[in-house]
Design a protein around this motif. Structure first.
Motif, short mmCIF file in Angstrom:
data_model
loop_
_atom_site.label_atom_id
_atom_site.label_comp_id
_atom_site.label_asym_id
_atom_site.label_seq_id
_atom_site.Cartn_x
_atom_site.Cartn_y
_atom_site.Cartn_z
N GLY A 74 0.81 -1.21 0.00
CA GLY A 74 0.00 0.00 0.00
C GLY A 74 0.85 1.26 0.00
O GLY A 74 0.54 2.23 -0.71
N LYS A 75 1.92 1.24 0.76
CA LYS A 75 2.82 2.41 0.82
C LYS A 75 3.41 2.69 -0.56
O LYS A 75 3.46 3.86 -1.00
CB LYS A 75 3.93 2.15 1.83
CG LYS A 75 4.96 3.26 1.92
CD LYS A 75 6.15 2.84 2.77
CE LYS A 75 7.28 3.85 2.69
NZ LYS A 75 8.51 3.39 3.39
N ALA A 76 3.87 1.64 -1.25
CA ALA A 76 4.45 1.83 -2.58
C ALA A 76 3.41 2.34 -3.56
O ALA A 76 3.69 3.22 -4.39
CB ALA A 76 5.05 0.51 -3.07
N LEU A 77 2.20 1.80 -3.48
CA LEU A 77 1.12 2.23 -4.38
C LEU A 77 0.78 3.69 -4.13
O LEU A 77 0.62 4.48 -5.08
CB LEU A 77 -0.10 1.34 -4.16
CG LEU A 77 -1.14 1.28 -5.28
CD1 LEU A 77 -0.53 0.72 -6.55
CD2 LEU A 77 -2.33 0.44 -4.85
N LEU A 78 0.68 4.08 -2.85
CA LEU A 78 0.38 5.47 -2.51
C LEU A 78 1.50 6.41 -2.97
O LEU A 78 1.23 7.53 -3.43
CB LEU A 78 0.19 5.59 -1.00
CG LEU A 78 -1.12 5.03 -0.45
CD1 LEU A 78 -1.02 4.81 1.06
CD2 LEU A 78 -2.28 5.95 -0.77
N MET A 79 2.73 5.96 -2.86
CA MET A 79 3.86 6.78 -3.30
C MET A 79 3.77 7.03 -4.81
O MET A 79 3.97 8.14 -5.29
CB MET A 79 5.17 6.09 -2.94
CG MET A 79 6.41 6.91 -3.22
SD MET A 79 7.85 6.29 -2.32
CE MET A 79 7.98 4.62 -2.97
N GLY A 80 3.47 5.96 -5.57
CA GLY A 80 3.33 6.11 -7.01
C GLY A 80 2.16 7.00 -7.37
O GLY A 80 2.27 7.88 -8.24
N PHE A 81 1.02 6.78 -6.72
CA PHE A 81 -0.16 7.60 -6.99
C PHE A 81 0.09 9.07 -6.67
O PHE A 81 -0.37 9.97 -7.40
CB PHE A 81 -1.34 7.10 -6.16
CG PHE A 81 -1.98 5.83 -6.67
CD1 PHE A 81 -1.72 5.35 -7.94
CD2 PHE A 81 -2.86 5.09 -5.87
CE1 PHE A 81 -2.31 4.18 -8.43
CE2 PHE A 81 -3.45 3.93 -6.34
CZ PHE A 81 -3.18 3.48 -7.62
N ALA A 82 0.81 9.33 -5.58
CA ALA A 82 1.08 10.72 -5.19
C ALA A 82 1.92 11.44 -6.23
O ALA A 82 1.82 12.66 -6.39
CB ALA A 82 1.78 10.75 -3.83
N MET A 100 8.60 3.69 -10.15
CA MET A 100 9.43 4.44 -11.08
C MET A 100 9.31 5.95 -10.81
O MET A 100 8.57 6.38 -9.94
CB MET A 100 9.02 4.13 -12.52
CG MET A 100 9.00 2.64 -12.86
SD MET A 100 10.63 1.86 -12.88
CE MET A 100 10.62 0.96 -11.34
N ASP A 101 10.03 6.76 -11.61
CA ASP A 101 10.05 8.20 -11.37
C ASP A 101 9.08 8.98 -12.25
O ASP A 101 9.16 10.20 -12.37
CB ASP A 101 11.47 8.76 -11.57
CG ASP A 101 12.00 8.54 -12.99
OD1 ASP A 101 11.27 7.95 -13.82
OD2 ASP A 101 13.13 8.97 -13.25
#
Length: 337
Positions: free
Chosen positions: A201-209, A255-256
């Motif tokens: 979830g943290k990784a998904l939220l980071m990507g979404f943000a 990714m960036d």
């Protein structure tokens, strides 16, 4: 799907069918994007299977809704996804994502099948359960083939049976009383699983943000990322205090890219779906944790994500994105009319 027109759908069936349509239209958007980016042939096969299941469900549910004169929910459409956007997640992340969502599907379909009454809805949810089992088997096998599967910690196999001698078994140093007993195997399993789901979830939220357009929603996502991080730390500390290994995170798989592959509406709904699944996980974990300090921690963390979910619902309402689920008639208004 054949429908028995003489038997009305129950409230449970209506809720489950409506929710499944919402979730599968979201999954179709997400998986279509994944399919446009995946490079590994073996992982591509997993993504294709997952997408095929969602598309089949959407067709079956559309047919059922039409036969019942039930308004087809809007859900999510091609307007909510841009498959040409730059890559946001790695191929291995696609696998972990599908593995986690298949776990959610197995739990959900098992419960809805047991609660369904009409023959056609029981067939639908029974088939969905079997399809998800097939998907889970395939994604697990690919994870293992590629050395990506993360096994829960092992403990020594018991060499005798025993019985609890006193109530200190329950307290675990709660409120400073008594010594903490070692974690039970079921407590370890739940802690490990919750670290994994929060890490995903943290990784998904980071990507979404990185890709969301609204600053207000971006701030909400970053708050969620911090909550996930704190929960990972809390669960990890409990394990590490007793020399239990903890799983890795998936932060490097983001990714960036800052080009949005999904609409803000889809992103916000997806986060609410994750929070709902997390709340259910914590409830199960709390019930499986006799040690009071471990159970109390789940209670505290559940309250935190409940407040976060409430904030997300308000954002969806403010933006006009919260599609109203089916509800019972307001009898008081009908009487007044």
């Amino acid at each position: 799907m054949e429908t028995e027109h003489n038997i009305r759908l129950t409230s449970t069936e209506i809720a489950a069918l409506w929710t499944t349509y919402q979730n599968d239209t979201l999954a179709k958007c997400v998986l279509s994007y994944f399919l446009s980016k995946v490079e590994d042939k073996e992982i591509k096969g997993v993504v294709e299977l997952a997408l095929s299941i969602s598309e089949t469900h959407i067709g079956q549910l559309t047919e059922l809704f039409q036969s019942e004169n039930f308004p087809i929910p809007l859900g999510f459409t091609g307007e909510d996804v841009n498959v040409n956007a730059r890559r946001l997640f790695s191929d291995s992340f696609f696998l972990y994502y599908i593995k986690n969502m298949s776990k959610v599907g197995l739990t959900t379909y098992g419960m809805t099948y047991s609660m369904a009454s009409r023959a056609d809805t029981r067939t639908f949810f029974g088939d969905a359960l079997r399809e998800t089992m097939t998907l889970d088997k395939k994604v697990t096998q690919v994870l293992q083939n590629k050395g990506l599967y993360i096994r829960p910690p092992s403990i020594p196999t018991p060499d005798h049976i025993d019985f609890v001698k006193n109530q200190s078994f329950l307290f675990g140093g709660f409120f400073g009383f008594g010594e903490k007993r070692p974690l039970l195997s079921m407590e370890i399993g739940q802690l490990f699983a919750n670290i994994q789901t929060n890490s995903l979830g943290k990784a998904l939220l980071m990507g979404f943000a990185q890709v969301v357009r609204s600053q207000e929603i971006r701030d909400y996502l970053l708050t969620g990322k911090e909550i996930s991080n704190n929960h990972i730390k809390s669960f990890s500390e409990t394990c590490l205090d007793e020399d239990i290994p903890v799983p890795m995170t998936w932060d490097p798989d983001v990714m960036d890219s800052t080009e949005p592959p999904f609409s803000d509406k889809l992103i916000l709904f997806h986060v609410s779906l994750l929070v709902t699944a997390g709340t259910a996980n914590y409830a199960v974990s709390m019930a499986a944790s006799p040690r009071k300090d471990v159970a109390a921690n789940y209670v505290k963390l559940t309250a935190e994500i409940a407040a976060y979910a409430n904030h997300g619902a308000k954002l969806m309402i403010e933006n006009g994105w919260l599609e109203e689920p089916p509800q019972s008639p307001d009898r008081r208004k009908l009487v007044k009319a």
